[in-house]
Design a protein around this motif. Structure first.
Motif, PDB file in Angstrom:
ATOM      1  N   GLN A  45       0.806  -1.363   0.063  1.00 51.61           N
ATOM      2  CA  GLN A  45      -0.018   0.100   0.183  1.00 51.61           C
ATOM      3  C   GLN A  45       0.913   1.375   0.054  1.00 51.61           C
ATOM      4  OE1 GLN A  45      -2.635   0.637   3.294  1.00 51.61           O
ATOM      5  NE2 GLN A  45      -4.193   1.256   2.006  1.00 51.61           N
ATOM      6  N   PHE A  46       0.405   2.479  -0.819  1.00 46.70           N
ATOM      7  CA  PHE A  46       0.904   3.542  -0.690  1.00 46.70           C
ATOM      8  C   PHE A  46       0.124   4.558   0.005  1.00 46.70           C
ATOM      9  CE2 PHE A  46      -1.314   3.519  -4.610  1.00 46.70           C
ATOM     10  CZ  PHE A  46      -1.494   4.936  -4.751  1.00 46.70           C
ATOM     11  N   GLY A  47       0.623   5.783   0.375  1.00 46.74           N
ATOM     12  CA  GLY A  47      -0.195   6.798   0.722  1.00 46.74           C
ATOM     13  C   GLY A  47       0.609   8.222   1.249  1.00 46.74           C
ATOM     14  N   PHE A  48      -0.028   8.829   2.122  1.00 51.13           N
ATOM     15  CA  PHE A  48       0.603  10.142   2.691  1.00 51.13           C
ATOM     16  C   PHE A  48       0.416   9.752   4.279  1.00 51.13           C
ATOM     17  CE2 PHE A  48      -0.241  14.128   4.526  1.00 51.13           C
ATOM     18  CZ  PHE A  48       0.610  14.990   3.970  1.00 51.13           C
ATOM     19  N   THR A  49       1.614  10.206   4.996  1.00 52.69           N
ATOM     20  CA  THR A  49       1.709  10.073   6.376  1.00 52.69           C
ATOM     21  C   THR A  49       2.670  11.308   6.914  1.00 52.69           C
ATOM     22  OG1 THR A  49       2.417   8.393   8.223  1.00 52.69           O
ATOM     23  CG2 THR A  49       3.685   8.584   5.971  1.00 52.69           C
ATOM     24  N   SER A  50       3.222  11.139   8.321  1.00 55.14           N
ATOM     25  CA  SER A  50       4.054  12.136   9.003  1.00 55.14           C
ATOM     26  C   SER A  50       5.615  11.396   9.037  1.00 55.14           C
ATOM     27  CB  SER A  50       3.520  12.297  10.292  1.00 55.14           C
ATOM     28  OG  SER A  50       3.580  11.331  10.987  1.00 55.14           O
ATOM     29  N   TRP A  51       6.486  12.151   8.790  1.00 50.91           N
ATOM     30  CA  TRP A  51       7.957  11.766   8.973  1.00 50.91           C
ATOM     31  C   TRP A  51       8.179  10.989   9.965  1.00 50.91           C
ATOM     32  CZ3 TRP A  51      11.702  11.043   5.878  1.00 50.91           C
ATOM     33  CH2 TRP A  51      13.131  10.800   6.380  1.00 50.91           C
ATOM     34  N   ASN A  52       7.517  11.449  11.341  1.00 51.26           N
ATOM     35  CA  ASN A  52       8.084  10.785  12.475  1.00 51.26           C
ATOM     36  C   ASN A  52       6.939   9.843  13.014  1.00 51.26           C
ATOM     37  OD1 ASN A  52      10.801  12.152  13.091  1.00 51.26           O
ATOM     38  ND2 ASN A  52       9.293  13.974  13.075  1.00 51.26           N
ATOM     39  N   ASN A  53       5.941   9.518  11.854  1.00 52.57           N
ATOM     40  CA  ASN A  53       4.982   8.630  12.223  1.00 52.57           C
ATOM     41  C   ASN A  53       4.293   9.110  13.763  1.00 52.57           C
ATOM     42  OD1 ASN A  53       3.454   6.310  11.637  1.00 52.57           O
ATOM     43  ND2 ASN A  53       4.561   5.079  13.071  1.00 52.57           N
ATOM     44  N   GLN A  54       4.070  10.255  13.543  1.00 50.09           N
ATOM     45  CA  GLN A  54       3.098  10.998  14.738  1.00 50.09           C
ATOM     46  C   GLN A  54       2.019  11.787  14.156  1.00 50.09           C
ATOM     47  OE1 GLN A  54       6.081  12.996  17.357  1.00 50.09           O
ATOM     48  NE2 GLN A  54       7.183  11.119  17.761  1.00 50.09           N
ATOM     49  N   ASN A  55       0.989  11.784  14.999  1.00 51.84           N
ATOM     50  CA  ASN A  55      -0.053  12.856  14.350  1.00 51.84           C
ATOM     51  C   ASN A  55       0.140  14.045  14.779  1.00 51.84           C
ATOM     52  OD1 ASN A  55      -2.475  13.287  13.272  1.00 51.84           O
ATOM     53  ND2 ASN A  55      -3.630  12.562  14.989  1.00 51.84           N
ATOM     54  N   ASN A  56      -0.491  15.118  14.011  1.00 50.96           N
ATOM     55  CA  ASN A  56      -0.239  16.622  14.254  1.00 50.96           C
ATOM     56  C   ASN A  56       1.150  17.055  14.187  1.00 50.96           C
ATOM     57  OD1 ASN A  56      -3.142  16.711  14.602  1.00 50.96           O
ATOM     58  ND2 ASN A  56      -2.816  16.178  16.772  1.00 50.96           N
ATOM     59  N   GLU A  57       1.848  16.449  13.218  1.00 52.18           N
ATOM     60  CA  GLU A  57       3.234  17.162  12.986  1.00 52.18           C
ATOM     61  C   GLU A  57       3.142  17.651  11.609  1.00 52.18           C
ATOM     62  OE1 GLU A  57       6.773  15.143  12.282  1.00 52.18           O
ATOM     63  OE2 GLU A  57       5.849  13.105  12.014  1.00 52.18           O
ATOM     64  N   SER A  58       4.089  18.561  11.368  1.00 52.70           N
ATOM     65  CA  SER A  58       4.020  19.541  10.164  1.00 52.70           C
ATOM     66  C   SER A  58       5.062  18.862   9.074  1.00 52.70           C
ATOM     67  CB  SER A  58       4.376  20.984  10.426  1.00 52.70           C
ATOM     68  OG  SER A  58       5.592  20.983  10.886  1.00 52.70           O
ATOM     69  N   VAL A  59       5.961  18.084   9.614  1.00 52.50           N
ATOM     70  CA  VAL A  59       6.637  17.342   8.396  1.00 52.50           C
ATOM     71  C   VAL A  59       5.980  16.232   8.061  1.00 52.50           C
ATOM     72  CG1 VAL A  59       9.061  16.202   7.857  1.00 52.50           C
ATOM     73  CG2 VAL A  59       8.837  18.154   9.668  1.00 52.50           C
ATOM     74  N   TYR A  60       5.833  16.255   6.534  1.00 57.11           N
ATOM     75  CA  TYR A  60       4.749  15.018   6.034  1.00 57.11           C
ATOM     76  C   TYR A  60       5.752  14.221   5.109  1.00 57.11           C
ATOM     77  CZ  TYR A  60       1.273  18.258   7.337  1.00 57.11           C
ATOM     78  OH  TYR A  60       0.250  19.008   8.069  1.00 57.11           O
ATOM     79  N   ALA A  61       5.137  13.150   4.699  1.00 58.59           N
ATOM     80  CA  ALA A  61       6.010  12.302   3.828  1.00 58.59           C
ATOM     81  C   ALA A  61       5.016  11.357   3.140  1.00 58.59           C
ATOM     82  CB  ALA A  61       6.937  11.454   4.763  1.00 58.59           C
ATOM     83  N   ASP A  62       5.711  10.886   2.017  1.00 60.73           N
ATOM     84  CA  ASP A  62       4.752   9.807   1.222  1.00 60.73           C
ATOM     85  C   ASP A  62       5.334   8.304   1.782  1.00 60.73           C
ATOM     86  OD1 ASP A  62       3.540  11.399  -0.529  1.00 60.73           O
ATOM     87  OD2 ASP A  62       5.246  11.739  -1.857  1.00 60.73           O
TER      88      ASP A  62
END
Length: 435
Positions: free
Chosen positions: A296-313
């Motif tokens: 699976q692919f998608g959109f998430t956070s860089w540190n695998n934490q909610n409500n953070e501003s550093v995003y990642a694929d």
């Protein structure tokens, strides 16, 4: 015989008798009664009767007249036509020679009606005439082959109920105008031929349609399909001429038709197609979110934490079907700066991914850094170990170095090397060298 009385003549006696109230007059000869008259009923009995002027071929009627008609003997009646009034005869021809009857299945044709059967020559060569009583239009005739003992097929008589005078006129017209019709065995037409369809159950490649030109057309005014005699089947429209694909010029295995499911695949329906799952926006990802043998692919956070501003694929791997295949992997790609991170978690774990490593790239260090490290590694013999992990100090007696003593820097030279080593071994100082 009761009382008898009478008179007598030469050779003739006349007398009477009464018995049981029956009174008779007798004319006797030689003692035998030849004629008797019954007086009660007026009946006359005698040995024979003769009418004056009559002949042996005539009969005496009750009114006293003579009948000259010709009558058949009882022995001759079997050769005359008879009627069978039985009401349940079915296909009864074999048992009804020289008879008339009503048949419910004449000659096995299913027809119902009266039959006349007549035959000569010992009754073995019958002829039958039949008429159906329902419509009155079916009139049939058949004969019997006495030599073989079998019936010939029934023949049906045409009459005004089968076709009209108009039919006859049409046939005559067609016969008189044969020159206006195409001969089936071969002919030349002077005009167009319009038919709903042309069919043949036994084509061999040459007897249906031929052409003297280079192409055979099947068309209307705007669209046509034609076969080029030098090879090729084409479809012509106002927009252009197109090839018609055949097994000789088209292999369907080389193409994917537009009806194939791959033409309609999008991110909305890729889920569970060949093991791939669609896009997902998940800020905290756990191994259990994806079943085994899936991707699976998608959109998430860089540190695998909610409500953070550093995003990642991300790419999430379901991995092997059980724990023997090891841990599950999650790859995230930073969307703010260049960076790739690999998370790893236990098989189908319910906890979020937390352990990771970052992969270094050209933005983290340059080629010059790599060259310097290689040079250092290749020249390790020229350095002393300053600590278990901190690097090396160059062996150069003219270059001073310092040690840290309770927060104070002190400078030494290689002259006092052995003294310094003694201090280091006792753990009193921590050696530092600027890098």
């Amino acid at each position: 015989m009761g009382n008898q009385y009478g008179m007598s003549y030469s050779y003739i006696d006349v007398g009477g008798s009464s018995f049981a109230n029956v009174h008779q007059i007798h004319f006797a000869s030689a003692g035998l009664a030849q004629v008797s008259i019954d007086c009660n009923y007026g009946r006359i009995r005698g040995r024979e009767y003769q009418v004056i002027g009559g002949s042996s071929t005539q009969f005496l009627k009750a009114d006293g007249s003579l009948d000259s008609e010709d009558y058949a003997k009882s022995s001759e009646l079997e050769h005359y036509h008879d009627i069978d009034f039985t009401g349940s005869i079915t296909n009864g021809s074999n048992t009804h020679t020289n008879k008339t009857w009503f048949d419910y299945d004449w000659a096995g044709t299913g027809g119902k009606g009266s039959v006349i059967n007549f035959s000569g020559l010992n009754g073995n060569y019958s002829t039958e005439i039949f008429s159906d009583y329902l419509s009155g239009n079916a009139i049939g005739v058949r004969t019997k082959n006495g030599d073989a003992g079998v019936w010939n097929d029934a023949k049906w008589i045409w009459h005004s109920g089968n076709f009209t005078q108009g039919d006859i006129n049409n046939w005559n017209s067609a016969f008189n105008n044969q020159g206006n019709y195409v001969n089936k065995s071969g002919d030349t037409m002077t005009g167009d031929l319009n038919v709903p369809n042309i069919k043949s159950s036994n084509l061999n490649g040459g007897q249906l349609l031929t052409t003297a030109g280079t192409a055979l057309y099947v068309s209307n005014q705007s669209v046509s399909t034609y076969l080029q005699t030098n090879g090729g089947l084409y479809h012509s429209t106002p927009a252009g001429v197109y090839d018609i694909w055949t097994a000789q010029n088209f292999n369907p295995n080389n193409y994917i038709p537009t009806s194939h499911p791959s033409y309609t695949i999008s991110n909305n329906n890729i889920n569970n197609w060949l093991g791939y799952l669609g896009y997902s926006d998940t800020r905290i990802i756990k191994p259990e979110h994806l079943s085994t043998q899936k991707l699976q692919f998608g959109f998430t956070s860089w540190n695998n934490q909610n409500n953070e501003s550093v995003y990642a694929d991300y790419l999430h791997f379901g991995g092997y079907q059980d724990t023997s295949g090891g841990n599950q992997n999650l790859i995230v790609i930073n969307k703010s700066v260049f960076g790739i991170r690999q998370y790893q978690g236990l098989f189908q774990d319910t906890n979020a991914y937390s352990k990771f490593v970052d992969y270094w790239h050209s933005n983290n260090f340059s080629q010059q850094d790599i060259d310097n490290w290689n040079n250092t590694f290749n020249n390790q013999g020229n350095y002393w170990d300053k600590s278990s992990t901190a690097g090396y100090v160059g062996i150069n007696a003219s270059t001073p170095f310092s040690v840290l003593n309770n927060g104070y820097a002190q400078k030494f030279t290689w002259v006092g090397f052995w003294f310094l080593m003694l201090i280091r071994m006792k753990g009193m100082f921590h050696l530092t060298v600027p890098m």
